[in-house]
Write a protein that holds these residues in place. Structure first.
Motif, PDB file in Angstrom:
ATOM      1  N   SER A  57       5.631 -18.499 -38.387  1.00 13.47           N
ATOM      2  CA  SER A  57       4.431 -19.278 -38.108  1.00 13.47           C
ATOM      3  C   SER A  57       4.559 -20.699 -38.627  1.00 13.47           C
ATOM      4  O   SER A  57       3.621 -21.477 -38.528  1.00 13.47           O
ATOM      5  CB  SER A  57       3.198 -18.646 -38.746  1.00 13.47           C
ATOM      6  OG  SER A  57       3.294 -17.260 -38.778  1.00 13.47           O
ATOM      7  N   GLY A  58       5.682 -21.018 -39.271  1.00 16.12           N
ATOM      8  CA  GLY A  58       5.876 -22.387 -39.722  1.00 16.12           C
ATOM      9  C   GLY A  58       5.549 -22.642 -41.175  1.00 16.12           C
ATOM     10  O   GLY A  58       5.441 -23.791 -41.594  1.00 16.12           O
ATOM     11  N   VAL A  59       5.371 -21.587 -41.976  1.00 17.51           N
ATOM     12  CA  VAL A  59       5.081 -21.776 -43.391  1.00 17.51           C
ATOM     13  C   VAL A  59       6.164 -21.078 -44.221  1.00 17.51           C
ATOM     14  O   VAL A  59       6.375 -19.876 -44.078  1.00 17.51           O
ATOM     15  CB  VAL A  59       3.702 -21.196 -43.774  1.00 17.51           C
ATOM     16  CG1 VAL A  59       3.442 -21.342 -45.261  1.00 17.51           C
ATOM     17  CG2 VAL A  59       2.607 -21.880 -42.979  1.00 17.51           C
ATOM     18  N   ILE A  60       6.854 -21.840 -45.063  1.00 17.27           N
ATOM     19  CA  ILE A  60       7.852 -21.234 -45.937  1.00 17.27           C
ATOM     20  C   ILE A  60       7.142 -20.542 -47.096  1.00 17.27           C
ATOM     21  O   ILE A  60       6.286 -21.134 -47.750  1.00 17.27           O
ATOM     22  CB  ILE A  60       8.816 -22.292 -46.490  1.00 17.27           C
ATOM     23  CG1 ILE A  60       9.689 -22.847 -45.366  1.00 17.27           C
ATOM     24  CG2 ILE A  60       9.697 -21.711 -47.586  1.00 17.27           C
ATOM     25  CD1 ILE A  60      10.643 -23.917 -45.807  1.00 17.27           C
ATOM     26  N   ASN A  61       7.475 -19.296 -47.340  1.00 16.38           N
ATOM     27  CA  ASN A  61       6.849 -18.569 -48.448  1.00 16.38           C
ATOM     28  C   ASN A  61       7.914 -18.154 -49.451  1.00 16.38           C
ATOM     29  O   ASN A  61       8.639 -17.185 -49.244  1.00 16.38           O
ATOM     30  CB  ASN A  61       6.127 -17.333 -47.892  1.00 16.38           C
ATOM     31  CG  ASN A  61       5.361 -16.592 -48.960  1.00 16.38           C
ATOM     32  OD1 ASN A  61       5.471 -16.928 -50.143  1.00 16.38           O
ATOM     33  ND2 ASN A  61       4.588 -15.608 -48.561  1.00 16.38           N
ATOM     34  N   ILE A  62       8.022 -18.898 -50.556  1.00 15.24           N
ATOM     35  CA  ILE A  62       8.920 -18.424 -51.604  1.00 15.24           C
ATOM     36  C   ILE A  62       8.109 -17.800 -52.733  1.00 15.24           C
ATOM     37  O   ILE A  62       8.619 -17.539 -53.812  1.00 15.24           O
ATOM     38  CB  ILE A  62       9.886 -19.497 -52.145  1.00 15.24           C
ATOM     39  CG1 ILE A  62       9.144 -20.583 -52.884  1.00 15.24           C
ATOM     40  CG2 ILE A  62      10.750 -20.089 -51.062  1.00 15.24           C
ATOM     41  CD1 ILE A  62      10.069 -21.325 -53.841  1.00 15.24           C
ATOM     42  N   GLY A  63       6.814 -17.558 -52.461  1.00 13.50           N
ATOM     43  CA  GLY A  63       5.972 -16.928 -53.465  1.00 13.50           C
ATOM     44  C   GLY A  63       5.927 -15.409 -53.305  1.00 13.50           C
ATOM     45  O   GLY A  63       5.059 -14.751 -53.873  1.00 13.50           O
ATOM     46  N   ILE A  64       6.873 -14.850 -52.555  1.00 12.51           N
ATOM     47  CA  ILE A  64       6.874 -13.392 -52.321  1.00 12.51           C
ATOM     48  C   ILE A  64       6.971 -12.642 -53.647  1.00 12.51           C
ATOM     49  O   ILE A  64       6.245 -11.683 -53.901  1.00 12.51           O
ATOM     50  CB  ILE A  64       8.056 -13.002 -51.407  1.00 12.51           C
ATOM     51  CG1 ILE A  64       7.932 -13.725 -50.065  1.00 12.51           C
ATOM     52  CG2 ILE A  64       8.091 -11.503 -51.181  1.00 12.51           C
ATOM     53  CD1 ILE A  64       9.145 -13.563 -49.178  1.00 12.51           C
ATOM     54  N   GLU A  65       7.871 -13.136 -54.504  1.00 12.53           N
ATOM     55  CA  GLU A  65       8.057 -12.526 -55.827  1.00 12.53           C
ATOM     56  C   GLU A  65       6.712 -12.428 -56.574  1.00 12.53           C
ATOM     57  O   GLU A  65       6.336 -11.368 -57.056  1.00 12.53           O
ATOM     58  CB  GLU A  65       9.049 -13.393 -56.621  1.00 12.53           C
ATOM     59  CG  GLU A  65       9.245 -12.984 -58.059  1.00 12.53           C
ATOM     60  CD  GLU A  65      10.437 -12.085 -58.242  1.00 12.53           C
ATOM     61  OE1 GLU A  65      11.050 -11.686 -57.229  1.00 12.53           O
ATOM     62  OE2 GLU A  65      10.754 -11.779 -59.391  1.00 12.53           O
ATOM     63  N   ALA A 192       5.461 -19.498 -31.235  1.00 15.53           N
ATOM     64  CA  ALA A 192       5.283 -20.854 -30.720  1.00 15.53           C
ATOM     65  C   ALA A 192       4.880 -21.828 -31.831  1.00 15.53           C
ATOM     66  O   ALA A 192       5.424 -22.928 -31.932  1.00 15.53           O
ATOM     67  CB  ALA A 192       4.236 -20.855 -29.612  1.00 15.53           C
ATOM     68  N   ILE A 193       3.934 -21.417 -32.692  1.00 15.24           N
ATOM     69  CA  ILE A 193       3.490 -22.357 -33.729  1.00 15.24           C
ATOM     70  C   ILE A 193       4.549 -22.543 -34.802  1.00 15.24           C
ATOM     71  O   ILE A 193       4.488 -23.484 -35.579  1.00 15.24           O
ATOM     72  CB  ILE A 193       2.143 -21.951 -34.375  1.00 15.24           C
ATOM     73  CG1 ILE A 193       2.268 -20.613 -35.091  1.00 15.24           C
ATOM     74  CG2 ILE A 193       1.028 -21.928 -33.351  1.00 15.24           C
ATOM     75  CD1 ILE A 193       1.076 -20.314 -35.974  1.00 15.24           C
ATOM     76  N   GLY A 194       5.523 -21.660 -34.832  1.00 13.14           N
ATOM     77  CA  GLY A 194       6.613 -21.853 -35.784  1.00 13.14           C
ATOM     78  C   GLY A 194       7.706 -22.756 -35.234  1.00 13.14           C
ATOM     79  O   GLY A 194       8.461 -23.352 -35.987  1.00 13.14           O
ATOM     80  N   GLU A 195       7.794 -22.800 -33.909  1.00 13.95           N
ATOM     81  CA  GLU A 195       8.841 -23.615 -33.316  1.00 13.95           C
ATOM     82  C   GLU A 195       8.319 -24.987 -32.910  1.00 13.95           C
ATOM     83  O   GLU A 195       8.938 -26.006 -33.171  1.00 13.95           O
ATOM     84  CB  GLU A 195       9.422 -22.904 -32.075  1.00 13.95           C
ATOM     85  CG  GLU A 195      10.185 -21.635 -32.375  1.00 13.95           C
ATOM     86  CD  GLU A 195      11.498 -21.873 -33.099  1.00 13.95           C
ATOM     87  OE1 GLU A 195      11.985 -23.016 -33.122  1.00 13.95           O
ATOM     88  OE2 GLU A 195      12.027 -20.892 -33.674  1.00 13.95           O
ATOM     89  N   PRO A 314      13.036 -21.199 -38.023  1.00 14.23           N
ATOM     90  CA  PRO A 314      12.097 -21.732 -37.047  1.00 14.23           C
ATOM     91  C   PRO A 314      11.953 -23.246 -37.251  1.00 14.23           C
ATOM     92  O   PRO A 314      11.896 -23.710 -38.385  1.00 14.23           O
ATOM     93  CB  PRO A 314      10.798 -21.004 -37.372  1.00 14.23           C
ATOM     94  CG  PRO A 314      11.229 -19.736 -38.025  1.00 14.23           C
ATOM     95  CD  PRO A 314      12.479 -20.069 -38.766  1.00 14.23           C
ATOM     96  N   ALA A 315      11.900 -23.978 -36.143  1.00 20.42           N
ATOM     97  CA  ALA A 315      11.997 -25.434 -36.238  1.00 20.42           C
ATOM     98  C   ALA A 315      10.911 -26.054 -37.109  1.00 20.42           C
ATOM     99  O   ALA A 315      11.141 -27.048 -37.792  1.00 20.42           O
ATOM    100  CB  ALA A 315      11.950 -26.027 -34.843  1.00 20.42           C
TER     101      ALA A 315
END
Lengths: 324, 378
Positions: A57-65, A192-195, A314-315
């Motif tokens: 969706s276009g959001v990087i999530n490194i807060g998974i931990e 689509a919203i991620g690309e 994703p772009a």
């Protein structure tokens, strides 16, 4: 989009072959290893699916931990004080949705740097869960179900169909995410919203709302991952995620942002974890335990280096949407 | 650009008249957001404290009293601040090239362990021994950083994941080295996993209550400032951080910059670890350096990645950490409250728009938001 992901497929095939050969050689041990692999793969897969949904969706999530930790924390203490595991699990999910909402708010609305936003979640979660930690509590266990007929199947039965319910949920969720991502209108819009968010916007997709929804949904998946850790450990410990949220990101990249790719990668990690545990348990090799401890982390680095350039993110991942 | 000092003159607000911003005015303007952010974090932290049944004012007074209002308190604060200056510098320096080094913990552990090994294992005159131990510690960490940089430059492996993974690897490795079966174990240590004591010739002394290591760290801060602002190499780093493609087009070897920046960043964290061993503990003990890793991130962002501003930021966070024992004694508050406060500070510093919304202060501009990455590939 139709490029096949050869590395995970080949590896999955090879590990399956290895498993069969091992089984023929020593059934009981193989059963233990594979069964453990499936359990260990669960949180990694769920965490990877969280990262996948967010990034698609276009959001990087490194807060998974951090999300996993918060969910496990809430799940454990709510289950412990209420005495009902289901209420605890709902609490854990609610907590992870809140964390997902926070990430969505900071990265979509506030347009804050997403890597920093995730780091804030991780630091806060570690502090919060340690600060409010109460020693010496126990919780009711997460139900374990042996599926009647299936569990008696030779070879696969005991490995796949005698687990805690959250392990099944991981298997179910990966199929669901795949179908939703590739077979539904929601999935098309998400991709689509991620690309190309502005193109999606022009044809009437509400980028902001959909990103919110998907990041919260991703948070929920990380929440299930946290509860899965709780299922295995049966109590909350400080910092119990131990980097699994980051390993999940490597799993996501290795699986090339595809649900089944992530599943293959998670099973591979799980299998190596299972073999490691079995070797250590049997004291088959005379190696200091610290070196065993390094294996999953070194493996993650190697996998990243191997998969790195091939996995095309994703772009629009990482870029806040400014409007069409 | 991430640097506040370079921000455009304000649009609106009360200091239109100082539009020809002198360095001082720019510096003061840079202070605005961090100050408000710390204030807001204190308020938000206060709410959490009230929830757990404490009076936030008396807690905050205890922190101030314990860490800043006595000679021994200041000494303890500076002791805590020393590795944080180095950790903050490590993160801030990597930020300049657009890299996020969250592996300060592992790099610090390697530096601490190897400096201790040189310190106890060799018998050399002080002028050689003391700097040698530090440099060896720093270089081992730098090697790790160079690996991270190379993986990023040539294989696209994101440094956020690799540095975190290396934290666990370095933790296990140093743990093993000083454990009972390890080669560097102190036979007199019993069950404690630690190295023998470092020889006096490699010990960084303390002057009264004041640790000399703190000033070494400050020296590095000025060195890094000089490197970034006064050298061609620094210019290349900042250019790479601002726009990698433009930098490549301008003939800068971007891969070389990424590897060197990560190596230097890790070197700084490693020196921080070396000072811990040589100045504070007199040996390496596996459990001594837990949790220092994330402090650098808060400090670097609080300092808005300015190497000189890292020093006061580290003193502030160091002061918070120096008060944890007292907080535990007086209020039975767990030391992790400090991490919560740090996360809150980090949040407010990184999100100027929230701060502006909360305090309705237009002077805190949008251009102050830190943007670090445009995605995994960037």
């Amino acid at each position: 989009m139709s490029t096949i992901k050869p590395i995970p497929l080949v590896l999955a095939g090879l590990s399956l072959l290895a498993a069969i050969l091992l089984y023929a050689w020593d059934g009981q041990q193989t059963e233990a290893v594979v069964s453990r692999a499936v359990v260990e793969a669960g949180p990694l897969l769920l965490g990877a699916l969280c990262g996948l949904l967010c990034e698609r969706s276009g959001v990087i999530n490194i807060g998974i931990e951090g999300t996993m930790l918060m969910s496990a924390f809430a799940g454990f203490f709510i289950a412990s004080y209420s005495g009902v595991i289901w209420i605890g699990m709902l609490g854990g999910l609610a907590m992870s949705a809140v964390v997902g909402l926070f990430l969505a708010w900071t990265s979509v609305t506030l347009k804050q740097d997403q890597i920093i936003a995730g780091t804030i979640i991780n630091i806060f979660a570690l502090g919060f869960t340690s600060f409010y930690y109460v020693q010496g509590r126990t919780m009711p266990g997460v139900p374990r179900v042996a599926i009647p007929v299936l569990k008696d199947l030779p070879f696969v039965g005991p490995m796949l169909f005698d687990h805690g319910i959250l392990t099944y949920s991981a298997m179910f969720i990966v199929v669901a995410v795949h179908l939703m991502l590739y077979r539904t209108r929601w999935g098309l819009r998400t991709r689509a919203i991620g690309e190309h968010p502005s193109a999606a916007d022009t044809v009437g997709v509400n980028v902001i709302t959909l990103r919110y929804r998907n990041v919260i949904l991703g948070g929920l998946l990380a929440g299930v991952a946290g509860l899965h850790l709780l299922q295995s450990a049966s109590s909350f410990q400080r910092g119990m995620t131990n980097g699994k949220g980051f390993i999940a990101l490597a799993v996501m990249l290795f699986g090339r942002y595809r649900p089944f790719g992530a599943m293959g990668a998670a099973l591979l990690f799980g299998l190596l974890g299972g073999i490691q545990a079995q070797l250590q348990f049997k004291q088959a090799l005379d190696i200091p335990p610290q070196f065993f401890g390094m294996i999953p982390y070194l493996l993650t680095i190697i996998v990243l280096a191997a998969a790195g350039l091939a996995a095309r993110p994703p772009a629009a991942a990482g870029t806040p949407y400014e409007g069409a | 650009m991430t640097d506040t000092a370079l921000a455009d003159p304000e649009v609106g607000g009360e200091d239109n008249d100082s539009a020809e911003s002198s360095a001082l005015a720019a510096g003061l303007r840079g202070l605005r957001l961090p100050t408000v952010a710390v204030g807001l974090a204190a308020v938000a932290g206060g709410i959490l404290l009230i929830v757990s049944g404490e009076n936030p004012l008396s807690v905050y007074w205890s922190i101030l009293d314990e860490s800043f209002l006595s000679g021994s308190g200041i000494g303890r604060t500076l002791e805590k601040a020393t590795p944080m200056v180095m950790g903050g510098l490590a993160v801030a320096f990597a930020f300049k090239a657009g890299l996020f080094n969250i592996g300060g913990q592992g790099q610090l552990l390697l530096g601490a362990a190897f400096a201790a090994w040189v310190g106890y294992n060799f018998d050399l005159p002080l002028v050689v021994h003391l700097p040698l131990a530090m440099v060896v510690g720093g270089l081992v960490a730098a090697l790790l950083g160079a690996i991270v940089g190379a993986l990023k430059a040539y294989r696209g492996a994101h440094e956020v994941i690799t540095t975190i993974m290396f934290n666990f690897v370095a933790g296990n490795l140093t743990d093993y080295l000083v454990s009972r079966d390890g080669p560097w174990n102190d036979p007199d240590g019993g069950a404690i996993a630690r190295t023998p004591r470092i020889r006096d010739s490699a010990i960084i002394p303390t002057y009264g209550d004041i640790p000399i290591g703190f000033f070494i760290a400050c020296g590095f801060a000025f060195l890094i400032w000089w490197l970034l602002n006064k050298t061609t190499f620094g210019f290349e780093i900042v250019t790479t951080g601002a726009n990698k493609h433009a930098a490549r087009y301008a003939g800068i070897g971007v891969n070389r910059i990424i590897i060197l920046t990560m190596a230097i960043s890790a070197f700084l964290a490693g020196i921080g670890g070396a000072i811990q061993s040589q100045g504070l503990f007199g040996r390496f003990e596996a459990s001594n350096n837990a949790g220092l890793g994330f402090d650098g991130i808060t400090i670097a962002l609080l300092a808005r990645t300015n190497p000189i501003a890292v020093i006061p930021a580290a003193i502030l966070i160091g002061g918070l950490n120096a008060s944890t024992t007292r907080l535990q004694q007086d209020f039975r508050i767990e030391p992790e409250v400090v991490s919560i406060l740090q996360a809150l500070i980090l949040f407010f510093v990184a999100a100027p728009s929230v701060v502006r919304w909360l305090v309705r202060w237009k002077a805190i501009g949008d251009e102050e938001a830190i943007q670090l990455t445009g995605g995994w590939g960037a």
